[in-house]
Write an enzyme that holds these catalytic residues in place. Structure first.
Site, PDB file in Angstrom:
ATOM      1  N   HIS A 124       0.714  -1.250   0.100  1.00 44.53           N
ATOM      2  CA  HIS A 124      -0.156   0.068   0.011  1.00 44.53           C
ATOM      3  C   HIS A 124       1.130   1.385  -0.008  1.00 44.53           C
ATOM      4  O   HIS A 124       0.680   1.931  -0.771  1.00 44.53           O
ATOM      5  CB  HIS A 124      -0.893   0.081   1.180  1.00 44.53           C
ATOM      6  CG  HIS A 124      -1.753   1.256   1.332  1.00 44.53           C
ATOM      7  ND1 HIS A 124      -2.837   1.847   0.746  1.00 44.53           N
ATOM      8  CD2 HIS A 124      -1.374   2.527   2.093  1.00 44.53           C
ATOM      9  CE1 HIS A 124      -3.249   2.701   1.125  1.00 44.53           C
ATOM     10  NE2 HIS A 124      -2.275   3.338   1.871  1.00 44.53           N
ATOM     11  N   HIS A 176     -23.198  26.129  20.701  1.00 47.55           N
ATOM     12  CA  HIS A 176     -23.520  27.051  19.323  1.00 47.55           C
ATOM     13  C   HIS A 176     -22.938  28.193  19.179  1.00 47.55           C
ATOM     14  O   HIS A 176     -22.888  28.836  18.382  1.00 47.55           O
ATOM     15  CB  HIS A 176     -25.071  27.084  19.018  1.00 47.55           C
ATOM     16  CG  HIS A 176     -25.719  25.882  18.641  1.00 47.55           C
ATOM     17  ND1 HIS A 176     -25.503  24.451  19.325  1.00 47.55           N
ATOM     18  CD2 HIS A 176     -26.634  25.454  17.678  1.00 47.55           C
ATOM     19  CE1 HIS A 176     -26.203  23.744  18.695  1.00 47.55           C
ATOM     20  NE2 HIS A 176     -26.910  24.224  17.539  1.00 47.55           N
TER      21      HIS A 176
END
Length: 658
Positions: A260, A469
Site C-alpha cells: 500500500h 452553538h
C-alpha cells in the site's frame, strides 16, 4: 513480443508507478497497480478529453479521490500526452518543485482537476463537479455542456464520514452524470478491511438511490461494459465496484497491505516485471505501447473542434465565456453602490446576516453565475434571495441548493462547483459549524478557489442556544489558516463591501462572519470607496485631543467600541475607533498605512472571541476585551454583561494603561 493492448497498456501504468515510487523511496504503488486495468478501460473507451487542450470546458472530469495512488493519474497524464507531464516529472515524483507531488495537487499539472489525498474529499468534490455540469447544461444545453464526472475511490474514501454526505446528496440530486469506480481491494494500511469495517458498500449506495454493479477490476472489457451501462442510467449516479488485488503482479506483496504505502523493493519489482510480462527497463515505454496511449489522448480532438464550432455559433457564447473566465460582468458594482447609498440614507438597524441577504438581493440578479445554498439553515443564514429557485433532480435550472444537514459535504461540493468553472458558489451554516467544514475550507484555500462561506450566528450574541452553538475560538482558528480571508463586518454598509471583496477574491475562499443580533449603521459618510478593502480603517477619529487611545474592534463589538470612545472623549481623552473587518487584508497593506491606522499610545482590541490573533496588532501589553472561555445560555444582553464585553469594560482597560 507482440503488442497486446489488453495487457501492455495497463502494465505501462504499473511499471511507471512502481518505478517512480522506488526512485522516490516513498509513495503508494499498490493502488495504481491494482486499478491499472480499470483506469485503462475508462480512459481508452469512455473519457472525453483532448490532451492537447486540457482545459476544454466540455471535457469529462476524472477525479482520483484515492489520492495516495497519485502515480496512477501521473502515469495516465504522461502516457496520454499532456505536455507538462514529462518523463522527467515522473522521475522527480515527490521531489521539491515537481509537478508530481505525493498527492495530486490542483494547479501543479494540467489534468489534475482537484487536490485529493484527504480521503473522501474527492468523491464529495465529484458531487459538486457533476452538479455544476447539470446546472450549466440546464442553462446552455447539450451543445455546450454534455459531459461526465468519473471518480476512483477506495475503501478509505468510503469509510470517511464525508462519503455518506456525498453519496446521499448525489442520489437525492439524481446525478446520472456521476460515475464512481470503487477500488474494492479489501486492504487498508492496518491490513485487511475486515479489521475495522464490515459495511456492504453496494447496498449502502443502492439505499441512497445509486445504480450499482460489481465487476472483476482486472477484466478491462467487463469494466468498460459496466461504465457503458452506468452511462445509460441517466437519472441515477452509478457505483461500479471493481474487485481488485492491490499491488497486482507483485510476487509476494500482491493483495497485502505491504504494497500500500511503501516502495516494493528492487527484488519485488523484478519479480513483478516477470509476473506481468514487462521486460523493459525503468521508464522505458515501447513505441507501440506509447503510440496506443497517445492515440487515446488525441481521440477527443475532433469532438473538441466540433464543440468549438458550436460555441462560436452560439447566441449564448458571451455568457458562457464570461462564466468560464470567472468574470463578474459590468453591472454588479453599480448595483451594489446603489444599494450602499440607500443604506447610508436609511441607516437601518440590521443583523449583518440580514444585511448580507439584502446585499445578495442587489447582487444575484446581476451576477447570474452565483449559486447559493445552506446546510439546512436557509432562514437563519439568509442565503436565499427572491430570484433564486431550488436546484432539484427534476430541474437543474435553479440557483439555490438545499444541502441538508451536510456541512462538510456542502463545503466539499462547493469546491467541486468552483473547480468545474462557470459558477460562483456560496453556502451558509452557523459559524460554530465551520469545524464541520474545516477540511474542505482548507482545501479551498490550498487550491485558491473562490468559495464564499456565509457563517452566521458568529458569537455569544446568538444568545440562548448556548455554548454548543456559540463560536469562541473559531475566528482565530480560521485566521490561522493560510489564504483564508475572514471578514467580520460591523454594519450593513461593511457587509455589502465585504460581499464585493468576496466576489473579487478569485484566489482563495472568503468567510463572512455575520451576526444574529441587530446592529446600527455606523458608516454614514458620502462616497463609494470600499473602506473594507484596506482590512481596517479609522471609523471615528480622536477629537478631544491628540490620539492617546485606539480601540480596535470587529463586527458587533464596533458599536461597543464607539460607545467607549465617546465616554473617553467626554473625559478629554483623545480616542479613535478602528473598524477591522479583516485582519488578513489589513496585514497586506503598507507599513505606513497600518501605522497611520493603529496610531501611537494605548491599544485595546474588542471582540467577542478569544484574544489569539490580536497580539500582532495590539502588542503583548495591549488591552483586550473579549472571551477567555466558552459561552453560556442566556439572552444576549445578559451574556455581554456577564462576560464583561461592555463599553465600561473597554473604558476601564484604556484607563488602566494611560
Amino acid at each position: 513480443m507482440a503488442f497486446d493492448p489488453v495487457t501492455d497498456m495497463p502494465n505501462a501504468i504499473r511499471a511507471l508507478a512502481m518505478d517512480s515510487v522506488e526512485r522516490a523511496k516513498s509513495g503508494h504503488p499498490g493502488m495504481p497497480m491494482g486499478m491499472a486495468d480499470a483506469a485503462t478501460a475508462l480512459f481508452r473507451d469512455h473519457m472525453k478529453f483532448d490532451a492537447s487542450q486540457p482545459n476544454w470546458p466540455d471535457r469529462d472530469r476524472f477525479i482520483l479521490s484515492a489520492g495516495h495512488g497519485s502515480m496512477l493519474i501521473y502515469a495516465l497524464l504522461h502516457l496520454t500526452g499532456y505536455a507538462d507531464m514529462t518523463l522527467e516529472e515522473l522521475k522527480n515524483f515527490r521531489q521539491l518543485g515537481s509537478r508530481t507531488a505525493g498527492h495530486p495537487e490542483f494547479g501543479h499539472a494540467e489534468g489534475i482537476e482537484t487536490t485529493t489525498g484527504p480521503l473522501g474529499q474527492g468523491i464529495a468534490n465529484a458531487v459538486g463537479f457533476a452538479l455544476a455540469e447539470r446546472m450549466l447544461n440546464a442553462r446552455f444545453g447539450d451543445d455546450l455542456v454534455d459531459h461526465y464526472t468519473y471518480a476512483i475511490a477506495g475503501d478509505g474514501c468510503l469509510m470517511e464520514g464525508i462519503s455518506h454526505e456525498a453519496i446521499s446528496m448525489a442520489g437525492h440530486m439524481g446525478l446520472g452524470r456521476l460515475i464512481v469506480l470503487f477500488d474494492d481491494n479489501g486492504i487498508t494500511i492496518d491490513g485487511p478491511t475486515d479489521l475495522s469495517v464490515s459495511d456492504d458498500q453496494q447496498a449502502r449506495f443502492a439505499a441512497s438511490g445509486w445504480h450499482v454493479c460489481a465487476v472483476d477490476g482486472h477484466d478491462g472489457e467487463a469494466v468498460s461494459a459496466a461504465i457503458a451501462a452506468a452511462k445509460a442510467e441517466s437519472g441515477r449516479p452509478s457505483l461500479i465496484a471493481c474487485k481488485t488485488r492491490i499491488g497486482f503482479g507483485a510476487p509476494t506483496k500482491e493483495g497485502k497491505s505491504s504494497s500500500h504505502g511503501a516502495p516494493l523493493g528492487t527484488d519485488e519489482i523484478a519479480g513483478a516485471r516477470a509476473t506481468i510480462g514487462w521486460p523493459h527497463e525503468p521508464y522505458e515505454i515501447p513505441g507501440d505501447v506509447l503510440d496506443a496511449w497517445r492515440a487515446v489522448g488525441a481521440k477527443g480532438s475532433e469532438e473538441r473542434e466540433a464543440w468549438e464550432g458550436r460555441l462560436a455559433a452560439s447566441s449564448s457564447r458571451v455568457d458562457f465565456e464570461r462564466g468560464q473566465a470567472g468574470d463578474l460582468g459590468e453591472d454588479w458594482q453599480n448595483a451594489l453602490n446603489a444599494h450602499i447609498a440607500a443604506l447610508k440614507a436609511d441607516a437601518p438597524k440590521l443583523a449583518t446576516r440580514a444585511a448580507s441577504q439584502k446585499a445578495l438581493e442587489a447582487l444575484n440578479p446581476v451576477i447570474p453565475e452565483t449559486v447559493g445554498g445552506s446546510a439546512d439553515l436557509t432562514g437563519s443564514n439568509n442565503t436565499k434571495t427572491g430570484a433564486l429557485t431550488p436546484v432539484t433532480a427534476d430541474d437543474y435550472s435553479g440557483r439555490y441548493i438545499y444541502y441538508g444537514v451536510r456541512e462538510h459535504g456542502m463545503a466539499a461540493a462547493m469546491n467541486g462547483i468552483a473547480l468545474h468553472g462557470g459558477l460562483i458558489p456560496y453556502g451558509g451554516t452557523f459559524m460554530v459549524f465551520t469545524d464541520y467544514c474545516r477540511p474542505s475550507i482548507r482545501l479551498s484555500a490550498l487550491m485558491e478557489q473562490r468559495v464564499i462561506y456565509v457563517m452566521t450566528h458568529d458569537s455569544i450574541g446568538l444568545g440562548e442556544d448556548g455554548p454548543t452553538h456559540q463560536p469562541v475560538e473559531h475566528l482565530a482558528a480560521l485566521r490561522a489558516m493560510p489564504n483564508v480571508t475572514v471578514m467580520r463586518p460591523a454594519d450593513a454598509v461593511e457587509t455589502a463591501e465585504c460581499w464585493a471583496l468576496s466576489l473579487q477574491n478569485t484566489t482563495g475562499p472568503s468567510v463572512l462572519a455575520l451576526t444574529r443580533q441587530g446592529l446600527p449603521t455606523l458608516r454614514l459618510e458620502e462616497g463609494t470607496e470600499n473602506l473594507c478593502a484596506k482590512g481596517g480603517y479609522v471609523l471615528r477619529d480622536a477629537v478631544a485631543g491628540p490620539r492617546t487611545v485606539t480601540i480596535i474592534a470587529t463586527g458587533s463589538e464596533v458599536e461597543i467600541a464607539c460607545a467607549a470612545r465617546d465616554a473617553l472623549e467626554a473625559e478629554g481623552v483623545g480616542t479613535a475607533v478602528v473598524s477591522m473587518p479583516s485582519i488578513e487584508i489589513f496585514t497586506t497593506q503598507s507599513t505606513e498605512y497600518r501605522a497611520s491606522v493603529l496610531g501611537e499610545g494605548v491599544k485595546i482590541a474588542v471582540e467577542a472571541a478569544i484574544r489569539q490573533s490580536w497580539d500582532a496588532l495590539i502588542g503583548l501589553d495591549g488591552g483586550f476585551v473579549g472571551m477567555n472561555g466558552f459561552g453560556a445560555s442566556a439572552p444576549i444582553g445578559d451574556l455581554y454583561n456577564h462576560f464583561g464585553i461592555t463599553a465600561d469594560a473597554v473604558v476601564a482597560e484604556a484607563k488602566a494603561r494611560l
